[in-house]
Enzyme design. Structure first.
Site, PDB file in Angstrom:
ATOM      1  N   SER A   1     -11.437   2.221   9.293  1.00 56.10           N
ATOM      2  CA  SER A   1     -12.260   3.254   9.888  1.00 56.10           C
ATOM      3  C   SER A   1     -13.709   3.097   9.454  1.00 56.10           C
ATOM      4  O   SER A   1     -14.614   3.433  10.212  1.00 56.10           O
ATOM      5  CB  SER A   1     -11.710   4.638   9.553  1.00 56.10           C
ATOM      6  OG  SER A   1     -11.789   4.863   8.175  1.00 56.10           O
TER       7      SER A   1
ATOM      8  N   ILE B   1     -10.128   9.743   1.589  1.00 56.73           N
ATOM      9  CA  ILE B   1     -11.046   9.156   0.605  1.00 56.73           C
ATOM     10  C   ILE B   1     -12.066   8.276   1.302  1.00 56.73           C
ATOM     11  O   ILE B   1     -13.254   8.309   1.013  1.00 56.73           O
ATOM     12  CB  ILE B   1     -10.288   8.273  -0.420  1.00 56.73           C
ATOM     13  CG1 ILE B   1      -9.260   9.076  -1.200  1.00 56.73           C
ATOM     14  CG2 ILE B   1     -11.259   7.589  -1.381  1.00 56.73           C
ATOM     15  CD1 ILE B   1      -8.470   8.212  -2.188  1.00 56.73           C
ATOM     16  N   GLY B   2     -11.589   7.474   2.252  1.00 58.25           N
ATOM     17  CA  GLY B   2     -12.478   6.532   2.940  1.00 58.25           C
ATOM     18  C   GLY B   2     -13.558   7.265   3.724  1.00 58.25           C
ATOM     19  O   GLY B   2     -14.738   6.912   3.658  1.00 58.25           O
TER      20      GLY B   2
ATOM     21  N   ARG C   1      -2.126  -0.638  10.108  1.00 59.74           N
ATOM     22  CA  ARG C   1      -1.143  -0.543   9.056  1.00 59.74           C
ATOM     23  C   ARG C   1       0.061   0.259   9.470  1.00 59.74           C
ATOM     24  O   ARG C   1       1.140   0.121   8.940  1.00 59.74           O
ATOM     25  CB  ARG C   1      -1.771   0.134   7.862  1.00 59.74           C
ATOM     26  CG  ARG C   1      -1.983  -0.866   6.796  1.00 59.74           C
ATOM     27  CD  ARG C   1      -2.771  -0.312   5.684  1.00 59.74           C
ATOM     28  NE  ARG C   1      -3.598  -1.403   5.240  1.00 59.74           N
ATOM     29  CZ  ARG C   1      -4.639  -1.256   4.486  1.00 59.74           C
ATOM     30  NH1 ARG C   1      -5.003  -0.074   4.082  1.00 59.74           N
ATOM     31  NH2 ARG C   1      -5.317  -2.298   4.136  1.00 59.74           N
TER      32      ARG C   1
ATOM     33  N   HIS D   1       0.837  -1.198   0.000  1.00 60.57           N
ATOM     34  CA  HIS D   1       0.000   0.000   0.000  1.00 60.57           C
ATOM     35  C   HIS D   1       0.860   1.230   0.000  1.00 60.57           C
ATOM     36  O   HIS D   1       0.417   2.316   0.336  1.00 60.57           O
ATOM     37  CB  HIS D   1      -0.925   0.027   1.209  1.00 60.57           C
ATOM     38  CG  HIS D   1      -1.779  -1.177   1.255  1.00 60.57           C
ATOM     39  ND1 HIS D   1      -1.412  -2.306   1.951  1.00 60.57           N
ATOM     40  CD2 HIS D   1      -2.936  -1.456   0.644  1.00 60.57           C
ATOM     41  CE1 HIS D   1      -2.338  -3.225   1.771  1.00 60.57           C
ATOM     42  NE2 HIS D   1      -3.275  -2.740   0.986  1.00 60.57           N
TER      43      HIS D   1
ATOM     44  N   ASP E   1      -2.626  11.104  14.676  1.00 59.38           N
ATOM     45  CA  ASP E   1      -3.306   9.984  14.029  1.00 59.38           C
ATOM     46  C   ASP E   1      -4.489  10.473  13.195  1.00 59.38           C
ATOM     47  O   ASP E   1      -5.315  11.259  13.682  1.00 59.38           O
ATOM     48  CB  ASP E   1      -3.804   9.006  15.085  1.00 59.38           C
ATOM     49  CG  ASP E   1      -4.634   7.911  14.452  1.00 59.38           C
ATOM     50  OD1 ASP E   1      -4.067   7.132  13.670  1.00 59.38           O
ATOM     51  OD2 ASP E   1      -5.865   7.878  14.694  1.00 59.38           O
ATOM     52  N   ALA E   2      -4.558  10.001  11.973  1.00 61.97           N
ATOM     53  CA  ALA E   2      -5.590  10.477  11.049  1.00 61.97           C
ATOM     54  C   ALA E   2      -6.999  10.199  11.579  1.00 61.97           C
ATOM     55  O   ALA E   2      -7.881  11.069  11.521  1.00 61.97           O
ATOM     56  CB  ALA E   2      -5.408   9.808   9.688  1.00 61.97           C
TER      57      ALA E   2
HETATM   58  P1  ADP Z   1      -7.158   1.715   6.920  1.00 62.43           P
HETATM   59  O1  ADP Z   1      -6.328   1.606   8.167  1.00 62.43           O
HETATM   60  O2  ADP Z   1      -7.876   0.468   6.605  1.00 62.43           O
HETATM   61  O3  ADP Z   1      -6.388   2.304   5.798  1.00 62.43           O
HETATM   62  P2  ADP Z   1      -8.342   4.305   7.357  1.00 62.43           P
HETATM   63  O4  ADP Z   1      -7.107   4.875   6.744  1.00 62.43           O
HETATM   64  O5  ADP Z   1      -9.635   4.822   6.855  1.00 62.43           O
HETATM   65  O6  ADP Z   1      -8.348   2.747   7.285  1.00 62.43           O
HETATM   66  O7  ADP Z   1      -8.328   4.606   8.893  1.00 62.43           O
HETATM   67  C1  ADP Z   1      -7.150   4.662   9.619  1.00 62.43           C
HETATM   68  C2  ADP Z   1      -7.499   5.038  11.043  1.00 62.43           C
HETATM   69  O8  ADP Z   1      -8.271   4.027  11.643  1.00 62.43           O
HETATM   70  C3  ADP Z   1      -6.282   5.187  11.904  1.00 62.43           C
HETATM   71  O9  ADP Z   1      -5.746   6.482  11.797  1.00 62.43           O
HETATM   72  C4  ADP Z   1      -6.828   4.896  13.289  1.00 62.43           C
HETATM   73  O10 ADP Z   1      -7.341   6.066  13.924  1.00 62.43           O
HETATM   74  C5  ADP Z   1      -8.000   4.008  13.031  1.00 62.43           C
HETATM   75  N1  ADP Z   1      -7.696   2.636  13.428  1.00 62.43           N
HETATM   76  C6  ADP Z   1      -6.945   1.740  12.786  1.00 62.43           C
HETATM   77  N2  ADP Z   1      -6.924   0.564  13.461  1.00 62.43           N
HETATM   78  C7  ADP Z   1      -7.687   0.761  14.563  1.00 62.43           C
HETATM   79  C8  ADP Z   1      -8.076  -0.055  15.667  1.00 62.43           C
HETATM   80  N3  ADP Z   1      -7.686  -1.318  15.768  1.00 62.43           N
HETATM   81  N4  ADP Z   1      -8.879   0.489  16.610  1.00 62.43           N
HETATM   82  C9  ADP Z   1      -9.285   1.765  16.520  1.00 62.43           C
HETATM   83  N5  ADP Z   1      -8.955   2.576  15.500  1.00 62.43           N
HETATM   84  C10 ADP Z   1      -8.172   2.086  14.546  1.00 62.43           C
HETATM   85 MG    MG Z   2      -5.525   4.210   5.753  1.00 64.46          MG
END
Ligand code: ADP
Ligand code: MG
Length: 579
Positions: free
Chosen positions: A442, A400-401, A540, A217, A553-554
């Site tokens: 998310s 985007i998500g 990730r 990714h 954190d995003a």
């Molecule tokens: P992805 O991780 O699938 O790419 P997104 O980028 O939309 O999804 O979301 C990332 C955000 O999700 C992170 O910044 C964090 O805040 C949240 N996140 C990731 N894993 C977890 C988790 N296990 N519990 C709570 N929040 C999480």
């Molecule tokens: Mg992400």
């Protein structure tokens, strides 16, 4: 650079539409992805694979006789939603059970697990095998935390061949687990990839340098070194992978299937020059090379990079690895004759009638639908920045998500509110739409949040401050139970917990809802900003933890933004007038 797109937000949908049209000899489109368009007439276990888009031929390109029965295809670099996976799996189950297999990423694990639970509750036999081949993504003592890269192909291929050979669900699962346990990969990148519509790469590798340990990714590499020669890279690959032999394997005398994988813009000719040395080195170590693959098998848009995977065979795996396969992107031998079949699936019933609700709950439902509109507009403006923050340690798709999720939620909430739904039903419909369209970690977590708040508000009761505070606390608990993150892991939980606590405390002290919410939103904003000093340990971002220091954190930032936006649109009107 990715140059060709229409609306970037529609890229994955349009890609899937074009792919299904181009590959109709093998696949047909169903809600959530693609399934085979042919059948040999034998009932078998069904293998369902999936993941984000942007990795072709993973995942749709591996659907066909001898490999997968269906692929759930998520948005660009985002896990498919539980709904998508569920719908693909339902379309292909032939009564002998379904094996779900996918790479180990937080969002995929959450969504596939949700789908598995739902399928299981409906009586489908379902197992999951998560691919964890990337040796650089976690140390050997945390092997189960490693992410999945091109080793996906090894697991999908042998599992698919086992299903084709008539194995039962236990047998197909065993083969998939065994293959994963005997598969190791290692990748490098020379430059980052650019998501459709983005004006710059997700990450950059300094000129003349090579990022060691990249993820598919575009997660930044773990180490940067000078670009070696082709032979030098082959030596690095083979040496590291031979240091990582699975238990019970010695290179001398072992039989091994190498997969040399191009990630996007490394040319086939370059791969062959690298492969020449890989092959020779493996033979020098006494290994017998069996049916190697050199080509693009798991990509990352236009990333310049490649990876080597070694699948250490035993007699059974060698037979399954060599068995015939006929998919859009991966073919071997001659498969049994197939007939065309057509799968018909009812579209998800988004227009289902809504149940009874009180007038006051309906009014709240309409306010909630309005609020989604405002939140969507705010997230549209913030999307680029959220993506940038996510790209520092994650995969850059958070903006985007969130956008896709909130747009779908807004539309679903509006439809439900117009149909006279109460607060709970509006939020439930929004939750389904959000997770379905957003995918990713998310997306699944926001669906949990909306459902929890909805459950506390109900469709009948008058909504008051206490119900809202109870719902927010329940949302926080369910996100933590589902995602397993604690405060300090650098996730949205770091903003949610102080928000929920401050709201509950304010309401308990008799503050009006708007005031308590407003203060809690400020607390959430501060807490989100404070995540900048933390090291990411989950999801990730895990393998690039240190890189994330200095950037918040995003998911925490977007959570706080939603809270402040809801406050700014007159919380007291949106949520209650009673306080
Ligand atoms: P992805 O991780 O699938 O790419 P997104 O980028 O939309 O999804 O979301 C990332 C955000 O999700 C992170 O910044 C964090 O805040 C949240 N996140 C990731 N894993 C977890 C988790 N296990 N519990 C709570 N929040 C999480
Ligand atoms: Mg992400």
């Amino acid at each position: 650079m990715t140059r060709l797109f229409n609306d970037p937000a529609m890229f994955a949908d349009e890609m899937i539409e074009g792919f299904a049209a181009a590959a109709e000899r093998w696949v047909q489109r169903v809600p959530g992805g693609v399934v085979r368009s042919t059948s040999s007439g034998e009932r078998t276990v069904a293998v369902v694979i999936g993941g984000g888009s942007g990795h072709y031929p993973a995942f749709g390109g591996l659907v066909g006789p001898g490999v997968a029965h269906g692929a759930a295809m998520g948005n660009v670099f985002a896990s498919p939603s539980a709904q998508q996976i569920y719908s693909v799996a339902k379309a292909v189950d032939q009564g002998r059970g379904v094996l779900l297999s996918y790479g180990n990423y937080a969002g995929d694990v959450l969504n596939f697990t949700q789908a598995q639970n739902r399928l299981g509750a409906e009586g489908h036999g379902v197992r999951s095998v998560v691919v964890t081949d990337d040796i650089w993504s976690a140390t050997r003592d945390r092997i189960e935390q490693r992410r999945g890269i091109a080793g996906d192909l090894a697991v999908f291929k042998t599992a698919g061949a086992a299903a084709e050979a008539g194995y039962d669900l236990d047998g197909v699962e065993r083969v998939a687990r065994l293959t994963n346990a005997r598969t190791r990969s290692f990748g490098v990148a020379f430059s980052g990839c650019t998501l459709p519509g983005a004006d710059k790469p997700l990450f950059e590798v300094p000129a003349g340098q090579m990022a060691v340990g990249l993820g598919i990714h575009g997660e930044p590499g773990i180490d940067d070194v000078e670009v070696p020669t082709a032979a030098g890279l082959a030596e690095l690959f083979v040496e590291k992978l031979l240091d990582e032999l699975p238990d019970g394997v010695t290179a001398d005398g072992a039989r091994v299937a190498p997969i040399l994988n191009g990630l996007g813009t490394v040319k086939y000719e370059e791969l062959f020059v690298v492969y020449r040395t890989v092959h020779r080195l493996l033979e020098e170590r006494g290994a017998v090379v069996v049916e190697p693959e050199v080509g693009e098998l798991c990509t990352s848009f236009d990333m310049a990079g490649c990876s080597l995977t070694l699948l250490w065979l035993d007699e059974e795996l060698e037979r399954l690895w060599g068995a015939p396969a006929d998919t859009p992107a991966f073919r071997k031998g001659a498969v049994a004759p197939q007939q065309r079949v057509e799968v018909r699936l009812a579209d998800a019933d988004v227009h289902a009638p809504v149940g009874p609700a009180s007038d006051s709950s309906r009014a709240v439902g309409r306010d909630i639908a309005d609020a989604f509109g405002t939140v969507a507009a705010v997230l549209d403006d913030a999307a680029e920045e959220l993506g940038r923050i996510d790209s520092v340690a994650g995969d850059g798709d958070h903006g985007i998500g969130m956008q896709r999720g909130v747009h779908a939620a807004r539309d679903a909430a509006r439809r439900a509110a117009d149909a006279g739904a109460g607060a709970r039903t509006v939020l439930d419909r929004a939750a389904d739409a959000w997770s379905d369209r957003a995918g990713g970690t998310s997306g699944a977590l926001w669906a949990e949040i909306l459902r929890s708040v909805g459950a506390a508000l109900g469709d009948e009761a008058d909504v008051d401050a206490r119900a809202v505070a109870t719902g927010v606390t329940a949302a926080k608990d369910s996100v933590m139970a589902f995602g397993k993150a604690k405060v300090g892991d650098k996730t949205m939980v770091d903003a949610m917990v102080p928000f929920a606590d401050a709201l509950a405390a304010g309401v308990a002290a008799g503050e009006p809802l708007a005031a308590a919410w407003g203060r809690a939103a400020t607390v959430a904003e501060e807490a989100a900003a404070a995540t900048a000093s933390l090291v990411a340990t989950l999801g990730r971002a895990r393998s690039h933890g240190e890189r994330s220091i200095g950037t918040p954190d995003a998911g925490a930032v977007s959570f706080a933004l939603v809270c402040t936006t809801v406050h700014s649109i007159h919380t007291e009107r949106v949520l209650t007038e009673k306080g």
